[in-house]
Design an enzyme around this catalytic site. Structure first.
Site, mmCIF file in Angstrom:
data_model
loop_
_atom_site.group_PDB
_atom_site.id
_atom_site.type_symbol
_atom_site.label_atom_id
_atom_site.label_comp_id
_atom_site.label_asym_id
_atom_site.label_seq_id
_atom_site.Cartn_x
_atom_site.Cartn_y
_atom_site.Cartn_z
ATOM 1 N N SER A 54 0.731 -1.073 -0.208
ATOM 2 C CA SER A 54 -0.080 -0.336 0.243
ATOM 3 C C SER A 54 0.944 1.207 0.398
ATOM 4 O O SER A 54 0.196 2.524 -0.360
ATOM 5 C CB SER A 54 -1.080 0.422 1.286
ATOM 6 O OG SER A 54 -1.952 -0.790 1.041
ATOM 7 N N CYS A 269 -9.419 -1.838 3.651
ATOM 8 C CA CYS A 269 -9.302 -0.207 3.269
ATOM 9 C C CYS A 269 -9.339 -0.297 1.623
ATOM 10 O O CYS A 269 -10.465 0.054 1.661
ATOM 11 C CB CYS A 269 -7.246 -0.655 2.960
ATOM 12 S SG CYS A 269 -6.463 0.747 3.156
ATOM 13 N N ASN A 311 -3.454 2.416 6.682
ATOM 14 C CA ASN A 311 -2.850 2.949 5.899
ATOM 15 C C ASN A 311 -3.441 3.236 4.653
ATOM 16 O O ASN A 311 -3.954 2.377 3.787
ATOM 17 C CB ASN A 311 -1.700 2.203 5.395
ATOM 18 C CG ASN A 311 -0.788 2.776 3.754
ATOM 19 O OD1 ASN A 311 -1.071 3.991 4.454
ATOM 20 N ND2 ASN A 311 -0.105 1.985 3.017
ATOM 21 N N GLY A 313 -4.695 6.874 2.245
ATOM 22 C CA GLY A 313 -4.858 8.458 1.949
ATOM 23 C C GLY A 313 -6.426 8.805 0.680
ATOM 24 O O GLY A 313 -6.356 9.907 0.262
ATOM 25 N N PHE A 314 -7.314 7.644 0.789
ATOM 26 C CA PHE A 314 -8.024 7.981 0.423
ATOM 27 C C PHE A 314 -9.599 7.727 1.222
ATOM 28 O O PHE A 314 -9.454 6.981 1.854
ATOM 29 C CB PHE A 314 -8.456 7.558 -1.001
ATOM 30 C CG PHE A 314 -7.770 8.009 -2.052
ATOM 31 C CD1 PHE A 314 -8.207 9.022 -2.470
ATOM 32 C CD2 PHE A 314 -6.648 7.380 -2.275
ATOM 33 C CE1 PHE A 314 -7.366 9.985 -3.863
ATOM 34 C CE2 PHE A 314 -5.534 8.015 -3.328
ATOM 35 C CZ PHE A 314 -5.832 9.290 -4.267
ATOM 36 N N HIS A 362 -6.767 -2.442 8.496
ATOM 37 C CA HIS A 362 -6.088 -2.794 8.486
ATOM 38 C C HIS A 362 -6.471 -4.428 9.459
ATOM 39 O O HIS A 362 -5.858 -4.250 10.637
ATOM 40 C CB HIS A 362 -4.802 -2.498 8.196
ATOM 41 C CG HIS A 362 -4.695 -2.123 6.792
ATOM 42 N ND1 HIS A 362 -3.537 -2.614 6.329
ATOM 43 C CD2 HIS A 362 -4.768 -1.530 6.246
ATOM 44 C CE1 HIS A 362 -3.299 -1.481 5.520
ATOM 45 N NE2 HIS A 362 -4.184 -1.232 5.271
ATOM 46 N N GLU A 364 -5.912 -7.726 9.741
ATOM 47 C CA GLU A 364 -4.956 -8.408 10.602
ATOM 48 C C GLU A 364 -3.457 -8.616 11.077
ATOM 49 O O GLU A 364 -2.452 -9.550 11.828
ATOM 50 C CB GLU A 364 -4.260 -8.714 9.140
ATOM 51 C CG GLU A 364 -2.599 -8.349 8.358
ATOM 52 C CD GLU A 364 -3.399 -6.397 7.887
ATOM 53 O OE1 GLU A 364 -2.679 -5.573 8.976
ATOM 54 O OE2 GLU A 364 -4.608 -6.088 7.450
#
Length: 392
Positions: A54, A269, A311, A313-314, A362, A364
Protein backbone atom coordinates in the site's frame (compact mmCIF):
# COMPACT_ATOMS: atom_id res chain seq x y z
CA UNK A 1 35.07 1.77 6.55
CA UNK A 2 32.14 -0.38 5.37
CA UNK A 3 29.84 0.64 2.51
CA UNK A 4 27.06 1.21 5.07
CA UNK A 5 29.27 3.52 7.16
CA UNK A 6 30.32 5.43 4.05
CA UNK A 7 26.79 6.07 2.85
CA UNK A 8 25.74 7.32 6.28
CA UNK A 9 28.25 10.15 5.98
CA UNK A 10 27.02 11.52 2.66
CA UNK A 11 24.91 14.69 2.58
CA UNK A 12 21.20 14.28 1.82
CA UNK A 13 18.26 16.63 1.47
CA UNK A 14 14.49 16.19 1.50
CA UNK A 15 12.69 18.66 -0.76
CA UNK A 16 8.92 19.17 -0.48
CA UNK A 17 6.64 20.34 -3.28
CA UNK A 18 5.95 23.63 -1.43
CA UNK A 19 9.67 24.42 -1.36
CA UNK A 20 10.50 23.51 2.23
CA UNK A 21 13.67 21.48 2.67
CA UNK A 22 15.13 19.30 5.42
CA UNK A 23 18.83 18.48 5.54
CA UNK A 24 20.25 15.20 6.83
CA UNK A 25 22.58 12.39 5.80
CA UNK A 26 22.06 9.40 3.55
CA UNK A 27 20.38 6.23 4.83
CA UNK A 28 20.23 3.03 2.83
CA UNK A 29 20.95 3.48 -0.86
CA UNK A 30 22.38 6.70 -2.29
CA UNK A 31 20.63 8.54 -5.11
CA UNK A 32 17.18 10.00 -5.75
CA UNK A 33 13.75 8.89 -4.49
CA UNK A 34 10.53 10.57 -5.60
CA UNK A 35 7.02 10.09 -4.26
CA UNK A 36 4.31 11.42 -2.00
CA UNK A 37 5.56 12.35 1.48
CA UNK A 38 3.33 10.83 4.18
CA UNK A 39 3.82 10.13 7.88
CA UNK A 40 3.20 6.88 9.78
CA UNK A 41 2.53 7.16 13.52
CA UNK A 42 3.35 3.65 14.74
CA UNK A 43 6.03 3.35 17.40
CA UNK A 44 6.76 -0.23 16.26
CA UNK A 45 6.25 -2.26 13.11
CA UNK A 46 8.61 -0.44 10.77
CA UNK A 47 9.39 -3.63 8.83
CA UNK A 48 5.70 -4.36 8.22
CA UNK A 49 5.29 -0.74 7.11
CA UNK A 50 8.04 -0.66 4.51
CA UNK A 51 7.03 -4.05 3.02
CA UNK A 52 3.33 -3.15 2.78
CA UNK A 53 2.48 -2.74 -0.94
CA UNK A 54 0.00 0.00 0.00
CA UNK A 55 3.00 2.31 0.45
CA UNK A 56 4.10 2.04 -3.18
CA UNK A 57 5.28 5.40 -4.55
CA UNK A 58 5.33 7.03 -1.13
CA UNK A 59 8.13 8.54 0.93
CA UNK A 60 7.34 7.40 4.45
CA UNK A 61 8.17 9.59 7.44
CA UNK A 62 8.40 7.61 10.69
CA UNK A 63 7.16 9.81 13.52
CA UNK A 64 8.79 7.53 16.13
CA UNK A 65 12.36 8.82 16.54
CA UNK A 66 14.29 5.55 16.90
CA UNK A 67 14.09 3.28 13.86
CA UNK A 68 15.95 0.05 13.12
CA UNK A 69 16.63 -0.96 16.74
CA UNK A 70 15.40 -4.54 16.28
CA UNK A 71 16.70 -5.05 12.74
CA UNK A 72 14.69 -7.02 10.17
CA UNK A 73 13.87 -10.70 9.66
CA UNK A 74 12.19 -12.94 7.10
CA UNK A 75 9.11 -13.65 9.24
CA UNK A 76 7.82 -10.08 9.66
CA UNK A 77 7.93 -8.98 6.02
CA UNK A 78 4.47 -8.46 4.48
CA UNK A 79 5.66 -9.05 0.91
CA UNK A 80 8.73 -10.16 -1.02
CA UNK A 81 10.30 -6.70 -1.11
CA UNK A 82 10.34 -3.19 0.31
CA UNK A 83 7.65 -1.10 -1.36
CA UNK A 84 8.19 2.40 0.05
CA UNK A 85 9.71 4.70 -2.56
CA UNK A 86 11.89 6.34 0.08
CA UNK A 87 12.38 6.36 3.84
CA UNK A 88 12.72 9.29 6.26
CA UNK A 89 13.84 8.82 9.88
CA UNK A 90 15.28 10.83 12.71
CA UNK A 91 17.62 8.51 14.64
CA UNK A 92 18.63 5.40 12.73
CA UNK A 93 19.98 2.60 14.89
CA UNK A 94 23.75 2.14 14.62
CA UNK A 95 23.31 -1.61 15.11
CA UNK A 96 20.25 -3.84 15.70
CA UNK A 97 19.68 -5.62 18.98
CA UNK A 98 17.17 -8.48 18.92
CA UNK A 99 17.39 -12.26 19.00
CA UNK A 100 15.08 -12.29 15.96
CA UNK A 101 17.19 -9.91 13.88
CA UNK A 102 18.74 -11.37 10.72
CA UNK A 103 19.91 -8.13 9.09
CA UNK A 104 20.11 -4.44 9.87
CA UNK A 105 17.41 -2.22 8.39
CA UNK A 106 19.89 0.07 6.66
CA UNK A 107 21.63 -2.93 5.06
CA UNK A 108 18.30 -4.12 3.68
CA UNK A 109 17.47 -0.65 2.35
CA UNK A 110 20.89 -0.55 0.68
CA UNK A 111 20.53 -4.08 -0.68
CA UNK A 112 17.16 -3.28 -2.27
CA UNK A 113 18.15 0.13 -3.59
CA UNK A 114 15.80 2.13 -1.36
CA UNK A 115 17.00 5.71 -0.89
CA UNK A 116 16.52 7.16 2.58
CA UNK A 117 17.52 10.10 4.74
CA UNK A 118 18.35 10.19 8.45
CA UNK A 119 18.92 12.97 10.93
CA UNK A 120 15.76 14.79 9.88
CA UNK A 121 13.61 16.63 12.43
CA UNK A 122 10.64 14.32 11.80
CA UNK A 123 8.55 16.12 14.44
CA UNK A 124 8.79 19.40 12.52
CA UNK A 125 8.26 17.56 9.21
CA UNK A 126 5.14 15.80 10.49
CA UNK A 127 3.71 19.06 11.83
CA UNK A 128 4.34 20.64 8.44
CA UNK A 129 2.55 17.82 6.60
CA UNK A 130 -0.31 18.02 9.12
CA UNK A 131 -0.76 21.68 8.27
CA UNK A 132 -0.12 21.59 4.52
CA UNK A 133 -1.25 18.05 3.70
CA UNK A 134 0.56 15.12 2.09
CA UNK A 135 2.50 16.34 -0.93
CA UNK A 136 5.02 15.25 -3.52
CA UNK A 137 8.61 15.27 -2.39
CA UNK A 138 12.07 13.99 -3.21
CA UNK A 139 15.04 12.59 -1.29
CA UNK A 140 18.39 13.45 -2.85
CA UNK A 141 21.68 12.10 -1.51
CA UNK A 142 25.27 11.94 -2.68
CA UNK A 143 25.88 13.60 -6.04
CA UNK A 144 22.18 14.25 -6.65
CA UNK A 145 22.04 16.41 -3.50
CA UNK A 146 24.63 18.78 -5.01
CA UNK A 147 22.23 20.11 -7.65
CA UNK A 148 20.86 23.61 -7.27
CA UNK A 149 17.81 24.15 -5.08
CA UNK A 150 15.81 25.21 -8.14
CA UNK A 151 16.75 22.02 -10.02
CA UNK A 152 15.76 19.80 -7.08
CA UNK A 153 12.43 21.55 -6.64
CA UNK A 154 11.72 21.32 -10.36
CA UNK A 155 12.36 17.55 -10.25
CA UNK A 156 9.91 17.19 -7.36
CA UNK A 157 7.19 19.23 -9.03
CA UNK A 158 7.44 17.40 -12.35
CA UNK A 159 6.42 14.02 -10.90
CA UNK A 160 2.76 12.94 -11.18
CA UNK A 161 0.31 13.30 -8.29
CA UNK A 162 -1.08 10.38 -6.31
CA UNK A 163 -4.53 11.55 -7.42
CA UNK A 164 -5.33 9.61 -10.57
CA UNK A 165 -2.57 7.07 -9.93
CA UNK A 166 -3.43 3.49 -10.89
CA UNK A 167 -1.00 1.30 -8.95
CA UNK A 168 -2.85 -1.83 -7.83
CA UNK A 169 -1.94 -3.80 -10.95
CA UNK A 170 1.73 -2.88 -10.42
CA UNK A 171 1.93 -4.42 -6.94
CA UNK A 172 -0.40 -7.40 -7.46
CA UNK A 173 0.60 -11.02 -8.02
CA UNK A 174 1.06 -12.22 -11.60
CA UNK A 175 -0.76 -15.53 -11.14
CA UNK A 176 -3.04 -17.25 -8.67
CA UNK A 177 -1.53 -18.93 -5.64
CA UNK A 178 -3.34 -20.77 -2.88
CA UNK A 179 -2.97 -20.56 0.90
CA UNK A 180 -4.08 -23.81 2.55
CA UNK A 181 -5.49 -23.96 6.10
CA UNK A 182 -3.30 -26.96 6.92
CA UNK A 183 -0.19 -24.83 6.33
CA UNK A 184 -1.20 -22.49 9.16
CA UNK A 185 -2.15 -24.76 12.02
CA UNK A 186 -5.71 -25.71 11.03
CA UNK A 187 -6.30 -29.42 11.70
CA UNK A 188 -9.95 -29.88 10.70
CA UNK A 189 -11.67 -29.94 7.36
CA UNK A 190 -11.58 -26.85 5.18
CA UNK A 191 -14.62 -24.72 5.98
CA UNK A 192 -14.86 -22.47 2.93
CA UNK A 193 -12.94 -21.24 -0.09
CA UNK A 194 -12.31 -17.53 -0.61
CA UNK A 195 -11.14 -15.70 -3.74
CA UNK A 196 -8.93 -12.81 -2.59
CA UNK A 197 -8.37 -10.08 -5.16
CA UNK A 198 -4.83 -8.85 -4.57
CA UNK A 199 -4.59 -5.08 -4.96
CA UNK A 200 -1.56 -4.98 -2.66
CA UNK A 201 -2.40 -7.65 -0.10
CA UNK A 202 -0.28 -8.12 3.01
CA UNK A 203 0.96 -11.67 3.58
CA UNK A 204 -0.64 -11.91 7.03
CA UNK A 205 -4.17 -11.32 5.74
CA UNK A 206 -4.72 -14.66 3.95
CA UNK A 207 -2.96 -16.37 6.86
CA UNK A 208 -5.59 -14.98 9.24
CA UNK A 209 -8.27 -16.62 7.11
CA UNK A 210 -6.31 -19.86 6.67
CA UNK A 211 -5.81 -20.32 10.40
CA UNK A 212 -9.60 -20.23 10.71
CA UNK A 213 -10.03 -23.08 8.23
CA UNK A 214 -10.41 -21.06 5.01
CA UNK A 215 -8.67 -21.94 1.73
CA UNK A 216 -7.62 -18.68 0.07
CA UNK A 217 -6.92 -18.23 -3.65
CA UNK A 218 -4.90 -15.02 -3.97
CA UNK A 219 -5.68 -13.63 -7.44
CA UNK A 220 -4.25 -10.88 -9.68
CA UNK A 221 -5.89 -7.46 -9.54
CA UNK A 222 -7.09 -7.82 -13.14
CA UNK A 223 -9.00 -11.06 -12.48
CA UNK A 224 -12.50 -11.25 -13.96
CA UNK A 225 -15.73 -12.36 -12.31
CA UNK A 226 -15.64 -15.54 -14.39
CA UNK A 227 -12.15 -16.36 -13.13
CA UNK A 228 -13.31 -15.81 -9.57
CA UNK A 229 -16.22 -18.21 -10.08
CA UNK A 230 -13.88 -20.83 -11.50
CA UNK A 231 -12.19 -21.10 -8.10
CA UNK A 232 -15.46 -22.32 -6.56
CA UNK A 233 -15.24 -19.51 -4.03
CA UNK A 234 -17.82 -19.30 -1.25
CA UNK A 235 -16.81 -15.70 -0.62
CA UNK A 236 -14.85 -12.86 -2.20
CA UNK A 237 -12.29 -10.65 -0.48
CA UNK A 238 -10.70 -7.45 -1.83
CA UNK A 239 -7.49 -6.32 -0.19
CA UNK A 240 -5.75 -3.11 0.69
CA UNK A 241 -3.59 -1.45 -1.95
CA UNK A 242 -2.05 1.80 -3.25
CA UNK A 243 -3.35 4.46 -5.59
CA UNK A 244 -6.54 6.33 -6.31
CA UNK A 245 -9.77 4.28 -6.03
CA UNK A 246 -11.26 6.45 -8.78
CA UNK A 247 -9.02 4.51 -11.20
CA UNK A 248 -10.31 1.07 -10.12
CA UNK A 249 -13.15 0.77 -12.64
CA UNK A 250 -12.38 -2.89 -13.53
CA UNK A 251 -12.47 -3.97 -9.87
CA UNK A 252 -15.66 -1.98 -9.25
CA UNK A 253 -17.32 -3.75 -12.19
CA UNK A 254 -16.24 -7.17 -10.88
CA UNK A 255 -17.52 -6.41 -7.39
CA UNK A 256 -20.89 -5.32 -8.77
CA UNK A 257 -21.22 -8.76 -10.35
CA UNK A 258 -20.31 -10.35 -7.02
CA UNK A 259 -22.99 -8.30 -5.26
CA UNK A 260 -25.59 -9.05 -7.95
CA UNK A 261 -25.05 -12.79 -7.38
CA UNK A 262 -25.20 -12.33 -3.59
CA UNK A 263 -21.81 -13.87 -2.98
CA UNK A 264 -20.55 -12.95 0.53
CA UNK A 265 -18.02 -10.13 0.35
CA UNK A 266 -15.46 -8.61 2.71
CA UNK A 267 -13.13 -5.75 1.81
CA UNK A 268 -10.44 -3.85 3.67
CA UNK A 269 -8.88 -0.47 2.93
CA UNK A 270 -8.86 -0.22 -0.90
CA UNK A 271 -11.55 -2.92 -0.78
CA UNK A 272 -13.70 -0.61 1.35
CA UNK A 273 -13.32 2.18 -1.19
CA UNK A 274 -14.21 -0.19 -4.02
CA UNK A 275 -17.34 -1.34 -2.19
CA UNK A 276 -18.27 2.31 -1.73
CA UNK A 277 -17.86 2.95 -5.44
CA UNK A 278 -19.73 -0.25 -6.37
CA UNK A 279 -22.67 0.97 -4.26
CA UNK A 280 -22.59 4.30 -6.10
CA UNK A 281 -20.76 6.51 -3.59
CA UNK A 282 -17.81 8.69 -4.50
CA UNK A 283 -14.31 8.78 -3.05
CA UNK A 284 -11.99 11.67 -2.27
CA UNK A 285 -8.38 12.32 -1.26
CA UNK A 286 -7.74 13.00 2.41
CA UNK A 287 -5.58 15.93 3.36
CA UNK A 288 -2.87 13.84 5.02
CA UNK A 289 -4.42 10.38 5.35
CA UNK A 290 -4.40 7.86 8.19
CA UNK A 291 -1.22 5.84 8.63
CA UNK A 292 -0.04 4.00 11.71
CA UNK A 293 -1.09 1.36 14.21
CA UNK A 294 -2.85 3.58 16.75
CA UNK A 295 -5.90 4.95 14.92
CA UNK A 296 -9.12 5.00 17.04
CA UNK A 297 -12.29 3.80 15.30
CA UNK A 298 -15.83 3.53 16.66
CA UNK A 299 -17.90 0.46 15.82
CA UNK A 300 -21.30 2.15 15.71
CA UNK A 301 -23.20 -1.11 16.17
CA UNK A 302 -21.52 -2.12 19.44
CA UNK A 303 -20.31 1.25 20.71
CA UNK A 304 -16.84 -0.20 21.16
CA UNK A 305 -13.69 1.69 20.24
CA UNK A 306 -11.05 -0.25 18.30
CA UNK A 307 -7.42 0.80 18.05
CA UNK A 308 -6.60 0.00 14.45
CA UNK A 309 -3.79 -0.28 11.93
CA UNK A 310 -4.32 1.98 8.91
CA UNK A 311 -2.66 3.15 5.72
CA UNK A 312 -4.82 5.11 3.32
CA UNK A 313 -4.91 8.50 1.66
CA UNK A 314 -8.43 8.25 0.17
CA UNK A 315 -11.85 7.71 1.74
CA UNK A 316 -15.47 6.94 0.83
CA UNK A 317 -17.89 9.86 0.61
CA UNK A 318 -21.00 8.35 2.21
CA UNK A 319 -23.56 9.90 4.60
CA UNK A 320 -22.86 9.17 8.27
CA UNK A 321 -26.57 9.25 9.08
CA UNK A 322 -28.10 5.98 8.01
CA UNK A 323 -29.19 3.53 6.92
CA UNK A 324 -29.62 5.03 3.46
CA UNK A 325 -30.58 3.68 0.08
CA UNK A 326 -27.46 2.97 -1.95
CA UNK A 327 -27.14 5.28 -4.98
CA UNK A 328 -27.05 2.04 -7.01
CA UNK A 329 -30.59 1.21 -5.83
CA UNK A 330 -30.44 -2.46 -6.89
CA UNK A 331 -28.09 -3.08 -3.95
CA UNK A 332 -30.59 -1.95 -1.33
CA UNK A 333 -29.77 -0.23 1.94
CA UNK A 334 -26.33 0.50 3.36
CA UNK A 335 -25.02 2.09 6.52
CA UNK A 336 -21.72 3.49 7.72
CA UNK A 337 -20.73 0.92 10.34
CA UNK A 338 -17.46 2.44 11.58
CA UNK A 339 -16.13 6.00 11.84
CA UNK A 340 -12.78 7.54 12.72
CA UNK A 341 -12.79 9.22 16.11
CA UNK A 342 -10.07 11.60 14.93
CA UNK A 343 -11.92 13.19 12.03
CA UNK A 344 -15.23 11.32 11.46
CA UNK A 345 -14.01 9.78 8.19
CA UNK A 346 -15.98 6.72 7.02
CA UNK A 347 -14.16 3.63 8.33
CA UNK A 348 -16.62 0.91 7.37
CA UNK A 349 -19.69 0.06 5.28
CA UNK A 350 -22.32 -2.59 5.87
CA UNK A 351 -24.93 -3.66 3.33
CA UNK A 352 -28.26 -4.44 4.97
CA UNK A 353 -29.87 -6.29 2.07
CA UNK A 354 -26.76 -8.08 0.77
CA UNK A 355 -24.07 -10.23 2.45
CA UNK A 356 -21.34 -7.60 2.12
CA UNK A 357 -19.31 -5.37 4.43
CA UNK A 358 -15.96 -3.61 4.53
CA UNK A 359 -13.64 -1.59 6.74
CA UNK A 360 -11.12 1.09 5.93
CA UNK A 361 -8.43 -0.31 8.22
CA UNK A 362 -6.25 -3.45 8.47
CA UNK A 363 -7.63 -6.09 10.87
CA UNK A 364 -4.81 -8.59 10.35
CA UNK A 365 -2.63 -6.82 12.98
CA UNK A 366 0.60 -6.76 10.98
CA UNK A 367 1.79 -4.63 12.57
CA UNK A 368 -0.74 -3.40 15.04
CA UNK A 369 -3.33 -4.30 17.68
CA UNK A 370 -5.66 -7.29 17.55
CA UNK A 371 -8.86 -5.37 18.33
CA UNK A 372 -10.37 -6.03 14.89
CA UNK A 373 -9.68 -9.76 14.48
CA UNK A 374 -13.41 -10.44 14.90
CA UNK A 375 -13.98 -9.15 11.37
CA UNK A 376 -12.56 -12.34 9.87
CA UNK A 377 -15.06 -14.32 11.96
CA UNK A 378 -17.86 -12.05 10.76
CA UNK A 379 -16.90 -12.89 7.18
CA UNK A 380 -17.03 -16.60 7.99
CA UNK A 381 -20.47 -16.10 9.55
CA UNK A 382 -21.65 -14.48 6.31
CA UNK A 383 -20.49 -17.49 4.31
CA UNK A 384 -22.09 -19.88 6.80
CA UNK A 385 -25.42 -18.07 6.55
CA UNK A 386 -25.28 -18.06 2.74
CA UNK A 387 -24.54 -21.79 2.70
CA UNK A 388 -27.42 -22.61 5.04
CA UNK A 389 -29.81 -20.60 2.88
CA UNK A 390 -28.69 -22.56 -0.19
CA UNK A 391 -29.36 -25.86 1.61
CA UNK A 392 -32.91 -24.76 2.43
Amino acid sequence: MTEQEATQKLPAVLVLDDGRTFVGTSYGAVGTALGEAVFATGMTGYQETITDPSYARQLVVQTAPHIGNTGVNADDAESQRIWVAGYIVRDAARRPSSWRSQQSLDDQLLEQGVVGIQGVDTRALTRHLRERGAMNAGIFSGDSAEQSADALLRTVREQPSMEGARLAEEVSVDKVHTIEPSDHGWEGETKFTVAALDLGIKATTPRRLAERGIRVHVMPAASTYEQIRETGADGVFISNGPGDPATADPQVAVLRQVLEHRIPFFGICFGNQILGRALGFGTYKLRFGHRGINQPVLDRRTGKVEITSQNHGFAVDAPLDGPVQAPEERFGRVEVSHVSLNDQVVEGLSCLDLPAFSVQYHPEAAAGPHDSAYLFDRFIDLMSTAQSQEVK
